[in-house]
Design a protein around this motif. Structure first.
Motif, PDB file in Angstrom:
ATOM      1  N   THR A   1     -31.775 -15.575  51.912  1.00 34.31           N
ATOM      2  CA  THR A   1     -30.301 -16.069  52.351  1.00 34.31           C
ATOM      3  C   THR A   1     -29.428 -16.332  51.118  1.00 34.31           C
ATOM      4  OG1 THR A   1     -31.124 -18.415  52.498  1.00 34.31           O
ATOM      5  CG2 THR A   1     -31.613 -17.103  54.465  1.00 34.31           C
ATOM      6  N   ALA A   2     -28.168 -16.990  51.597  1.00 30.81           N
ATOM      7  CA  ALA A   2     -27.289 -17.360  50.411  1.00 30.81           C
ATOM      8  C   ALA A   2     -27.647 -18.685  49.878  1.00 30.81           C
ATOM      9  CB  ALA A   2     -25.763 -17.351  51.229  1.00 30.81           C
ATOM     10  N   ALA A   3     -28.306 -19.403  50.404  1.00 30.85           N
ATOM     11  CA  ALA A   3     -28.810 -20.600  49.815  1.00 30.85           C
ATOM     12  C   ALA A   3     -30.040 -20.133  49.139  1.00 30.85           C
ATOM     13  CB  ALA A   3     -29.084 -21.642  51.161  1.00 30.85           C
ATOM     14  N   GLU A   4     -30.695 -19.386  49.458  1.00 28.23           N
ATOM     15  CA  GLU A   4     -32.105 -19.073  48.672  1.00 28.23           C
ATOM     16  C   GLU A   4     -31.546 -18.470  47.388  1.00 28.23           C
ATOM     17  OE1 GLU A   4     -35.268 -18.733  52.080  1.00 28.23           O
ATOM     18  OE2 GLU A   4     -34.063 -17.123  51.618  1.00 28.23           O
ATOM     19  N   ALA A   5     -30.499 -17.520  47.472  1.00 27.52           N
ATOM     20  CA  ALA A   5     -30.056 -16.812  46.302  1.00 27.52           C
ATOM     21  C   ALA A   5     -29.424 -17.661  45.306  1.00 27.52           C
ATOM     22  CB  ALA A   5     -29.347 -15.721  46.708  1.00 27.52           C
ATOM     23  N   ALA A   6     -28.669 -18.490  45.707  1.00 24.14           N
ATOM     24  CA  ALA A   6     -28.135 -19.748  45.058  1.00 24.14           C
ATOM     25  C   ALA A   6     -29.211 -20.477  44.220  1.00 24.14           C
ATOM     26  CB  ALA A   6     -27.213 -20.614  45.748  1.00 24.14           C
ATOM     27  N   ARG A   7     -30.352 -20.689  44.662  1.00 21.78           N
ATOM     28  CA  ARG A   7     -31.342 -21.434  43.962  1.00 21.78           C
ATOM     29  C   ARG A   7     -31.839 -20.661  42.957  1.00 21.78           C
ATOM     30  NH1 ARG A   7     -33.959 -23.664  49.392  1.00 21.78           N
ATOM     31  NH2 ARG A   7     -35.644 -21.959  48.926  1.00 21.78           N
ATOM     32  N   ARG A   8     -31.476 -19.517  42.818  1.00 26.59           N
ATOM     33  CA  ARG A   8     -32.098 -18.840  41.519  1.00 26.59           C
ATOM     34  C   ARG A   8     -31.324 -19.166  40.333  1.00 26.59           C
ATOM     35  NH1 ARG A   8     -34.091 -15.364  45.756  1.00 26.59           N
ATOM     36  NH2 ARG A   8     -35.958 -14.063  44.738  1.00 26.59           N
ATOM     37  N   SER A   9     -30.309 -19.756  40.454  1.00 26.32           N
ATOM     38  CA  SER A   9     -29.684 -20.507  39.088  1.00 26.32           C
ATOM     39  C   SER A   9     -30.691 -21.265  38.261  1.00 26.32           C
ATOM     40  CB  SER A   9     -28.685 -21.481  39.412  1.00 26.32           C
ATOM     41  OG  SER A   9     -28.848 -22.472  40.219  1.00 26.32           O
ATOM     42  N   PHE A  10     -31.838 -21.815  38.978  1.00 28.99           N
ATOM     43  CA  PHE A  10     -32.841 -22.661  38.577  1.00 28.99           C
ATOM     44  C   PHE A  10     -33.830 -21.743  37.769  1.00 28.99           C
ATOM     45  CE2 PHE A  10     -31.017 -25.498  41.415  1.00 28.99           C
ATOM     46  CZ  PHE A  10     -30.543 -26.577  40.742  1.00 28.99           C
ATOM     47  N   LEU A  11     -34.178 -20.738  38.356  1.00 27.29           N
ATOM     48  CA  LEU A  11     -34.890 -19.609  37.753  1.00 27.29           C
ATOM     49  C   LEU A  11     -34.260 -19.007  36.533  1.00 27.29           C
ATOM     50  CD1 LEU A  11     -35.855 -19.274  40.835  1.00 27.29           C
ATOM     51  CD2 LEU A  11     -36.608 -17.083  40.183  1.00 27.29           C
ATOM     52  N   ALA A  12     -33.030 -18.708  36.465  1.00 23.88           N
ATOM     53  CA  ALA A  12     -32.221 -18.500  35.239  1.00 23.88           C
ATOM     54  C   ALA A  12     -32.251 -19.482  34.145  1.00 23.88           C
ATOM     55  CB  ALA A  12     -30.881 -18.046  35.694  1.00 23.88           C
ATOM     56  N   ALA A  13     -32.150 -20.776  34.498  1.00 24.20           N
ATOM     57  CA  ALA A  13     -32.132 -21.841  33.591  1.00 24.20           C
ATOM     58  C   ALA A  13     -33.591 -22.023  32.938  1.00 24.20           C
ATOM     59  CB  ALA A  13     -31.917 -23.052  34.334  1.00 24.20           C
ATOM     60  N   ASN A  14     -34.593 -21.851  33.789  1.00 29.29           N
ATOM     61  CA  ASN A  14     -36.106 -21.792  33.236  1.00 29.29           C
ATOM     62  C   ASN A  14     -36.334 -20.744  32.023  1.00 29.29           C
ATOM     63  OD1 ASN A  14     -36.355 -24.068  34.685  1.00 29.29           O
ATOM     64  ND2 ASN A  14     -37.526 -23.159  36.143  1.00 29.29           N
ATOM     65  N   ALA A  15     -35.541 -19.528  32.579  1.00 30.01           N
ATOM     66  CA  ALA A  15     -36.097 -18.455  31.969  1.00 30.01           C
ATOM     67  C   ALA A  15     -35.182 -18.684  30.567  1.00 30.01           C
ATOM     68  CB  ALA A  15     -35.524 -17.121  32.600  1.00 30.01           C
ATOM     69  N   LEU A  16     -33.932 -19.030  30.588  1.00 30.76           N
ATOM     70  CA  LEU A  16     -33.192 -19.204  29.327  1.00 30.76           C
ATOM     71  C   LEU A  16     -33.628 -20.133  28.389  1.00 30.76           C
ATOM     72  CD1 LEU A  16     -29.314 -19.336  30.158  1.00 30.76           C
ATOM     73  CD2 LEU A  16     -30.621 -17.855  28.503  1.00 30.76           C
ATOM     74  N   TYR A  17     -34.510 -21.148  28.914  1.00 33.42           N
ATOM     75  CA  TYR A  17     -35.059 -22.307  28.338  1.00 33.42           C
ATOM     76  C   TYR A  17     -36.289 -21.594  27.531  1.00 33.42           C
ATOM     77  CZ  TYR A  17     -37.481 -26.696  26.891  1.00 33.42           C
ATOM     78  OH  TYR A  17     -38.000 -27.439  26.402  1.00 33.42           O
ATOM     79  N   ALA A  18     -37.096 -20.875  28.089  1.00 34.16           N
ATOM     80  CA  ALA A  18     -38.281 -20.183  27.703  1.00 34.16           C
ATOM     81  C   ALA A  18     -38.041 -19.107  26.635  1.00 34.16           C
ATOM     82  CB  ALA A  18     -39.023 -19.683  28.704  1.00 34.16           C
ATOM     83  N   ALA A  19     -36.899 -18.644  26.661  1.00 31.50           N
ATOM     84  CA  ALA A  19     -36.304 -17.346  25.837  1.00 31.50           C
ATOM     85  C   ALA A  19     -35.857 -18.200  24.642  1.00 31.50           C
ATOM     86  CB  ALA A  19     -35.394 -16.443  26.399  1.00 31.50           C
ATOM     87  N   LEU A  20     -34.988 -18.923  24.473  1.00 30.06           N
ATOM     88  CA  LEU A  20     -34.311 -19.980  23.661  1.00 30.06           C
ATOM     89  C   LEU A  20     -35.403 -20.495  22.548  1.00 30.06           C
ATOM     90  CD1 LEU A  20     -31.238 -21.115  25.216  1.00 30.06           C
ATOM     91  CD2 LEU A  20     -31.134 -19.794  23.116  1.00 30.06           C
ATOM     92  N   ALA A  21     -36.620 -21.051  23.474  1.00 32.09           N
ATOM     93  CA  ALA A  21     -37.566 -21.703  22.880  1.00 32.09           C
ATOM     94  C   ALA A  21     -38.563 -20.782  22.031  1.00 32.09           C
ATOM     95  CB  ALA A  21     -38.406 -22.220  23.702  1.00 32.09           C
ATOM     96  N   ILE A  22     -38.138 -19.572  21.930  1.00 33.98           N
ATOM     97  CA  ILE A  22     -38.851 -18.590  21.075  1.00 33.98           C
ATOM     98  C   ILE A  22     -38.232 -18.954  19.714  1.00 33.98           C
ATOM     99  CG2 ILE A  22     -39.388 -16.132  20.492  1.00 33.98           C
ATOM    100  CD1 ILE A  22     -41.122 -17.585  22.840  1.00 33.98           C
ATOM    101  N   TYR A  23     -37.062 -19.039  19.744  1.00 35.35           N
ATOM    102  CA  TYR A  23     -36.121 -19.029  18.365  1.00 35.35           C
ATOM    103  C   TYR A  23     -35.726 -20.119  17.980  1.00 35.35           C
ATOM    104  CZ  TYR A  23     -36.020 -14.036  20.434  1.00 35.35           C
ATOM    105  OH  TYR A  23     -36.183 -13.000  20.996  1.00 35.35           O
ATOM    106  N   VAL A  24     -35.898 -21.340  18.591  1.00 37.54           N
ATOM    107  CA  VAL A  24     -35.351 -22.643  18.128  1.00 37.54           C
ATOM    108  C   VAL A  24     -36.659 -23.701  18.620  1.00 37.54           C
ATOM    109  CG1 VAL A  24     -33.851 -23.332  19.999  1.00 37.54           C
ATOM    110  CG2 VAL A  24     -33.428 -24.206  17.678  1.00 37.54           C
ATOM    111  N   PRO A  25     -36.977 -24.705  18.095  1.00 36.61           N
ATOM    112  CA  PRO A  25     -37.861 -25.673  18.575  1.00 36.61           C
ATOM    113  C   PRO A  25     -37.456 -26.111  19.708  1.00 36.61           C
ATOM    114  CG  PRO A  25     -37.547 -26.149  16.300  1.00 36.61           C
ATOM    115  CD  PRO A  25     -36.350 -25.114  16.593  1.00 36.61           C
ATOM    116  N   ALA A  26     -38.371 -26.443  21.076  1.00 35.66           N
ATOM    117  CA  ALA A  26     -37.959 -26.666  22.254  1.00 35.66           C
ATOM    118  C   ALA A  26     -37.662 -27.995  22.303  1.00 35.66           C
ATOM    119  CB  ALA A  26     -39.418 -26.283  23.054  1.00 35.66           C
ATOM    120  N   VAL A  27     -37.922 -28.902  21.457  1.00 31.72           N
ATOM    121  CA  VAL A  27     -37.401 -29.987  21.666  1.00 31.72           C
ATOM    122  C   VAL A  27     -36.055 -30.558  21.472  1.00 31.72           C
ATOM    123  CG1 VAL A  27     -37.738 -30.699  19.056  1.00 31.72           C
ATOM    124  CG2 VAL A  27     -38.035 -32.451  20.834  1.00 31.72           C
ATOM    125  N   LYS A  28     -35.328 -29.097  20.952  1.00 29.64           N
ATOM    126  CA  LYS A  28     -34.039 -29.304  20.704  1.00 29.64           C
ATOM    127  C   LYS A  28     -33.181 -28.956  21.983  1.00 29.64           C
ATOM    128  CE  LYS A  28     -33.695 -28.719  15.513  1.00 29.64           C
ATOM    129  NZ  LYS A  28     -33.106 -27.724  14.754  1.00 29.64           N
TER     130      LYS A  28
END
Length: 253
Positions: free
Chosen positions: A77-104
């Motif tokens: 649904t539209a509401a369920e689709a909108a919640r995928r922003s949190f999946l995207a944020a989690n994925a970005l965090y995980a990806a960036l943490a490969i290249y810079v210390p996660a604590v930052k």
């Protein structure tokens, strides 16, 4: 120039990839390709002439940064689709943490990633559909890998780049592969464990959780203690009159 393939190495199975030299915006290109989709597709451009962020704001991406959009057809649904922003944020965090210390790194509601307190990445969602489920969903990712845009003044969260913060010097195409793999993992988590797991993962990296912040909705400023996000992804603040759920706002602290 354009390539369309499934990639090599850790590129996730079942996802296509399109790489363009230049485009107006990857979000616009995704919308143009929506009708011909046969699988989830990542669209990346080395340069954009009309990139955009939330609420119609311009998104400027100097050379060496990531401009990419994932477009797919979730059974959501539209509401369920909108919640995928949190999946995207989690994925970005995980990806960036490969290249810079996660604590930052930290996640700023609703859809920004902070690096040493500055904005290193933003997420934009668009969907279309009149029925029970959306016809398609696009998730746009802008990441300051190599440079920060010129002319940004007075920002509450000034732009910062991965490279300027001491992170690795990473090619956008290589970062896209890391991000795509991380996002596919988030979709697997959603399928197996539901949004509760996504929400828990997001909260573990949330900026200023338990502290006083302000949500600016356009009609009012709401200040309170950042308590949590609820099952709909709303920001929950504890104010002087009790809990307040905020569905859309800009956050300041």
């Amino acid at each position: 120039m354009s390539t369309n393939d499934t990639g090599q190495g850790h590129w996730p199975e079942g996802y296509a990839r399109v790489v363009l030299d230049s485009v107006d915006s990857t979000m616009a290109e995704a919308a143009r390709r929506a009708g011909a989709l046969d699988r989830p597709t990542w669209i990346m451009a080395h340069s954009q002439t009309a990139g955009r962020g939330r609420r119609g704001r311009a998104w400027v991406a100097p050379k060496g940064n990531l401009n990419a959009t994932l477009i797919f057809k979730p059974e959501a649904t539209a509401a369920e689709a909108a919640r995928r922003s949190f999946l995207a944020a989690n994925a970005l965090y995980a990806a960036l943490a490969i290249y810079v210390p996660a604590v930052k790194l930290s996640l700023k509601w609703p859809n920004d990633v902070l690096l040493s307190g500055g904005k290193v990445a933003g997420i934009l969602l668009e969907s279309s559909g009149q029925g029970r489920f959306v016809d398609w969903l696009s998730i746009g990712f802008g990441v300051n890998l190599a440079q920060v845009p010129d002319g940004v003044t007075g920002a509450s969260f000034p732009p910062i780049s991965l490279k300027s913060a001491g992170g690795w010097d990473v090619d956008p195409a290589d970062f896209l592969a890391t991000l795509a793999d991380a996002y596919a993992t988030q979709e697997d988590k959603l399928a197996h464990f539901g949004f509760t797991r996504i929400r828990q993962d997001w909260l573990r990296h949330a900026a200023r959780l338990g502290e006083v912040i302000t949500a600016r909705t356009g009609r009012q400023d709401i200040t309170g203690i950042f308590d949590t996000i609820d099952d709909d992804g709303n920001l929950v603040l504890i104010t002087g009159t009790g809990p307040c759920a905020v569905s859309a706002a800009d956050v300041f602290f």
